[in-house]
Design a protein around this motif. Structure first.
Motif, short mmCIF file in Angstrom:
data_model
loop_
_atom_site.label_atom_id
_atom_site.label_comp_id
_atom_site.label_asym_id
_atom_site.label_seq_id
_atom_site.Cartn_x
_atom_site.Cartn_y
_atom_site.Cartn_z
N ASP A 1 6.86 9.94 11.40
CA ASP A 1 6.60 8.62 11.46
C ASP A 1 5.24 8.43 11.28
OD1 ASP A 1 6.16 6.25 12.58
OD2 ASP A 1 7.15 6.65 14.33
N THR A 2 4.86 7.87 10.12
CA THR A 2 3.38 7.82 9.99
C THR A 2 2.73 6.62 10.19
OG1 THR A 2 4.13 7.15 7.66
CG2 THR A 2 3.65 9.54 7.79
N TRP A 3 1.87 6.70 10.93
CA TRP A 3 0.84 5.48 11.09
C TRP A 3 -0.12 5.16 10.17
CZ3 TRP A 3 -4.23 4.55 12.39
CH2 TRP A 3 -4.44 3.03 12.68
N TRP A 4 -0.26 4.10 9.67
CA TRP A 4 -1.36 3.73 8.72
C TRP A 4 -1.68 2.38 8.57
CZ3 TRP A 4 -0.89 3.83 3.24
CH2 TRP A 4 0.04 3.78 2.71
N GLN A 5 -2.44 2.14 7.66
CA GLN A 5 -2.64 0.52 7.25
C GLN A 5 -3.00 0.45 5.81
OE1 GLN A 5 -5.85 -0.11 10.26
NE2 GLN A 5 -4.06 -1.38 11.40
N THR A 6 -3.21 -0.87 5.35
CA THR A 6 -3.42 -0.99 3.81
C THR A 6 -5.00 -0.50 3.70
OG1 THR A 6 -2.09 -2.92 3.55
CG2 THR A 6 -4.10 -2.91 2.19
N GLY B 1 5.40 1.83 8.62
CA GLY B 1 5.21 0.34 8.47
C GLY B 1 5.26 -0.57 10.10
N GLU B 2 6.04 -0.06 10.85
CA GLU B 2 6.64 -0.53 12.09
C GLU B 2 6.83 0.49 13.06
OE1 GLU B 2 10.09 -3.07 11.75
OE2 GLU B 2 9.90 -2.14 9.80
N PRO B 3 6.69 -0.12 14.55
CA PRO B 3 7.31 1.10 15.31
C PRO B 3 8.66 1.21 15.39
CG PRO B 3 5.82 -0.72 16.43
CD PRO B 3 5.89 -0.99 14.96
N ILE C 1 2.45 3.59 18.84
CA ILE C 1 1.92 2.24 18.45
C ILE C 1 3.04 1.21 18.85
CG2 ILE C 1 1.32 1.32 16.33
CD1 ILE C 1 0.21 3.96 16.73
N ILE D 1 0.80 -1.28 -0.05
CA ILE D 1 0.02 0.18 -0.31
C ILE D 1 0.74 1.20 0.07
CG2 ILE D 1 -0.34 0.11 2.55
CD1 ILE D 1 -2.96 0.78 0.02
N THR D 2 2.09 1.16 0.70
CA THR D 2 2.71 2.30 0.58
C THR D 2 3.25 3.06 -0.71
OG1 THR D 2 3.86 1.82 2.84
CG2 THR D 2 4.99 3.26 1.55
N ARG E 1 3.00 -7.84 6.52
CA ARG E 1 2.18 -8.42 7.20
C ARG E 1 2.03 -9.58 6.89
NH1 ARG E 1 -3.04 -4.31 7.46
NH2 ARG E 1 -4.16 -6.31 7.97
N ASP F 1 -4.47 -2.62 16.25
CA ASP F 1 -2.99 -2.25 16.93
C ASP F 1 -3.32 -1.69 18.23
OD1 ASP F 1 -1.04 -2.56 15.09
OD2 ASP F 1 -1.82 -0.89 13.88
N ARG G 1 0.68 -5.02 16.45
CA ARG G 1 -0.68 -5.74 16.26
C ARG G 1 -1.37 -6.44 17.68
NH1 ARG G 1 -2.74 -4.57 11.34
NH2 ARG G 1 -4.19 -6.42 11.75
N ASN H 1 4.03 -8.64 11.81
CA ASN H 1 4.65 -7.56 11.22
C ASN H 1 6.17 -7.77 10.97
OD1 ASN H 1 5.55 -5.20 9.98
ND2 ASN H 1 3.99 -3.95 11.08
#
Ligand code: WTA
Length: 695
Positions: free
Chosen positions: A429-434, A405-407, A542, A329-330, A556, A530, A545, A551
């Motif tokens: 530091d961007t947190w998000w998901q597919t 993508g990860e902490p 964060i 997704i990134t 994933r 999460d 999971r 992860n």
């Protein structure tokens, strides 16, 4: 079921030290796209959902929308209803009047001896049109059809995606490193009849025969009842056959040859509804089968365009490099759709970061004068380990860096900031998901200070919440961990899981839905799977999971998918997969199996298990260890206690095991894995502690 709400403050405090703020450099602030603090008021809760008009206004619409957000059928939200547009037009055609001669992509081949290759927006336009003509006129594809693309990082990948978008075909890109089986299963689920491949690519100095995967994929799809009529194959090098896998007459076609019949053909972009599905991205969830997350055109494109502009600070004159693979997704959101919609110059790198050595990324940055850099904590840890002093040997200057993508642990963050960024770059530091399509938690780079290890505050127009297991909100600054949720819908939230609306509702909304009959979005918070802690300053940390997803290196992996692969080995009776903390990759899978009676050749079985995992999923799922044990720990009702196995693999206290059906096995397995001597018990990270509790 154990609950995170029960986690004591003291538990969290052990591995969470509050870090200080780092201010963005003045030079960055002075040129930032988002420097006006009043934007926060425009995106306040009272202005939701109309605040997102500002994002949609960044696009070129063929017909404007009449309703910003339609909530009549929760949680199937509709965004910018009534609007029509074309994503390819927005990413390509609209830049031509002013910027046709600007580089859209600079392709960097893996081999340093091979020259870089620049593709201008005009050239991209021509190639996308010709490709769209092949898809439409040779393959007969029409709007709404789905196509599976299983390709490595070469220019033809974004070209093919944009060609699909141009004619309203929904693309499903499968990460090139996944196996043929994995691609075939996904192709079958999506009902694709056309698959698109590359013949070969370079990785770690080796030429990989990728066409071989196509044959396996077609066979796998057929076994699942779906016929792939056509396989289109791009050549990595024009005119050269780099693959040893023969073409199947009548089914396989080289694009190079097909394109000869479509030279200079122009294909009008098909104007689609804002809700038309732009793409599918398969991802692992809590059941054995990967699920097809379906993303819409209008809301998605508006959100990724605006977030690339505001949080990554992309200006047309920047040189932007996201080192992720487009197959995730990134890459979709922040290599292809967001940056191209902004008219960015994008670096596309075929290789891996540390080949031939850990100076490679910095040489590329120096040569191309990259000033925005985007990568994952795993890559940062890997590059730091292999070449801690490499960055200072090269004369490049980043103004902005992303991690995703990860902490990321504060120590790696500081190396990234001080050594890679030379103290000159701002970090987000961007947190998000597919599932979320775009960034949801991140600092606004010129407006919010950075804090190592914390993703930051909520993105504009996003209202997160932390729930305990009972659905009570956990207050900021309490030090208690909980389940991360988002109170409101946003434009790039996925539409549904393909062919499985019910699972979509169950997985993301059922847990904290306040009233299933309500059509008010306030009753439908999104459940992210999460764990997170919210500090008093409203920064989110964060924790990883809380389901059975591992992860690994930012990828994933579903533990159930790996277990299914193990069970295809005939000698295996039972399998359990657990996450193990890894210094570089974050988490890696470890496999526990019990064999059928009478099997003795454990070495052979171990090899077969590893091979099964690699062929059914891909090399990225390769386990850290395969433990063949006499029995797996089970409850009296026969459930495998994965939590206990995770504790053993991570040298954590296994807790009370006396209520198990076979308590004695725990000590036996512990000795087998940890050895006979005394063991230093570790304090487990939150995701390891919670692993297996949902079962
Ligand atoms: C994790 C990748 C900590 C998280 C964009 C999430 C993160 C999963 C961060 C989604 C971050 C993503 N800090 N953890 N900044 N970003 N994650 O779908 O566990 O491949 O649920 O999307 O990655 O992975 P996915």
């Amino acid at each position: 079921m154990a609950t995170v709400g029960k986690t004591e403050t003291s538990d969290i405090a052990v591995h969470w030290k509050e870090e200080g703020y780092v201010q963005p450099p003045a030079k960055f602030v002075g040129q930032a796209n988002l420097a006006d603090p009043s934007i926060a008021d425009r995106f306040s809760l009272e202005n939701f959902p109309e605040c997102f008009r500002e994002y949609a206004d960044m696009l070129s619409w063929d017909q404007s929308w009449h309703t910003t957000l339609d909530t009549s059928h929760p949680p199937f939200w509709k965004w910018f209803v009534g609007g029509k547009l074309n994503a390819c037009y927005n990413c390509v055609d609209r830049h031509l009047p002013k910027h046709k001669n600007k580089a859209a992509f600079i392709f960097v081949p893996e081999a340093e001896t091979e020259p870089t290759y620049t593709l201008t927006y005009q050239e991209l336009y021509v190639r996308v049109n010709e490709t769209a003509a092949v898809l439409r006129d040779f393959c007969g594809l029409k709007p709404g059809d789905r196509v599976t693309i299983h390709m490595p990082m070469i220019l033809e990948l974004p070209i093919t995606m944009l060609a699909c978008a141009r004619i309203g075909v929904t693309h499903s890109v499968v990460f090139g490193g996944f196996s043929g089986e994995a691609a075939g299963t996904r192709a079958a689920d999506s009902g694709s009849t056309v698959m698109i491949y590359a013949d070969a690519y370079y990785r770690n100095g080796k030429l990989i025969d990728h066409k071989a995967s196509a044959d396996i994929a077609v066979k796998t799809a057929a076994a699942e009842g779906v016929t792939i009529d056509k396989v289109l194959v791009w050549r990595r090098r024009d005119g050269e056959d780099l693959s040893n896998t023969p073409m199947v007459p009548g089914r396989d076609f080289y694009m190079e040859e097909l394109l000869k019949n479509y030279r200079r053909v122009k294909v009008a972009p098909v104007s689609v509804d804002a809700e038309h599905p732009l793409f599918l991205m398969y991802t692992s969830g809590s059941t054995g089968k990967p699920k097809g997350c379906q993303h819409r055109t209008g809301g998605y494109l508006a959100y990724v365009t605006a977030t690339a502009k505001y949080y990554q600070d992309i200006h047309p004159e920047d040189v932007y490099w996201c080192m992720a693979d487009i197959g995730w997704i990134t890459g979709h959101s922040y290599i292809v759709y967001g940056p191209l919609s902004l008219g960015a110059t994008n670096v596309l790198f075929e290789g891996v970061p540390n080949y031939p050595d850990a100076g490679r990324p910095w040489r590329i940055a120096e040569q191309l004068d990259v000033n925005i850099f985007h990568t994952s904590p795993t890559a940062i840890r890997m590059l730091r380990k292999a070449g801690p002093n490499e960055p200072q040997k090269y004369n490049y200057h980043f103004k902005h860096m992303t991690t995703v993508g990860e902490p990321i642990e504060p120590e790696s963050w500081r190396w990234y900031h001080e050594v890679v960024g030379k103290g000159e770059a701002v970090i987000v530091d961007t947190w998000w998901q597919t599932e979320t399509g775009g960034f949801l938690i991140t600092t606004k780079p010129a407006l919010d200070p950075m804090k190592a290890g914390s993703a930051g505050p909520a993105a504009l127009g996003i209202f997160p919440v932390i729930f305990d297991e009972a659905g009570n909100e956990i207050a900021a600054g309490s030090g208690r961990a909980g389940n991360l949720g988002i109170r409101n819908p946003w434009p790039s939230i996925m539409q549904t899981i393909l062919n499985n609306d019910d699972r979509f509702v169950q997985q993301y909304y059922a847990k904290f839905c306040k009233n299933p009959k309500s059509t008010d979005w306030r009753d439908w918070p999104y459940f992210a799977s999460d764990g997170a802690v919210l500090a008093a300053d409203n920064y989110y940390r964060i924790l990883g999971r809380v389901d059975d997803v591992i992860n690994t290196a930012g990828h994933r992996l579903g533990t159930k998918e790996i277990e299914s692969a193990c069970l295809t080995v005939p000698q295996v009776a039972e399998a359990a997969v657990v996450p193990v903390v890894d210094e570089i990759k974050g988490r890696v899978p470890a496999i526990y199996v019990a064999l059928k009676p009478g099997v003795t050749d454990t070495k052979q079985v171990t090899e077969d298990i590893i091979r099964a995992v690699e062929t059914m999923i891909g090399k990225i799922a390769r386990p850290k260890g395969v433990h063949i044990v006499a029995d797996l720990p089970k409850t009296r009702s026969g459930k495998i206690m994965r939590r206990i196995l995770a504790a053993i693999s991570n040298r954590v206290d296994t807790g009370d095991v006396t209520t198990l059906a076979n308590p004695e096995i725990v000590e036996q397995i512990r000795k087998q894995v940890q050895g006979d001597g005394p063991v230093d018990l570790q304090d487990a990270p939150e995701d390891i502690k919670r692993f297996g509790e949902q079962e």
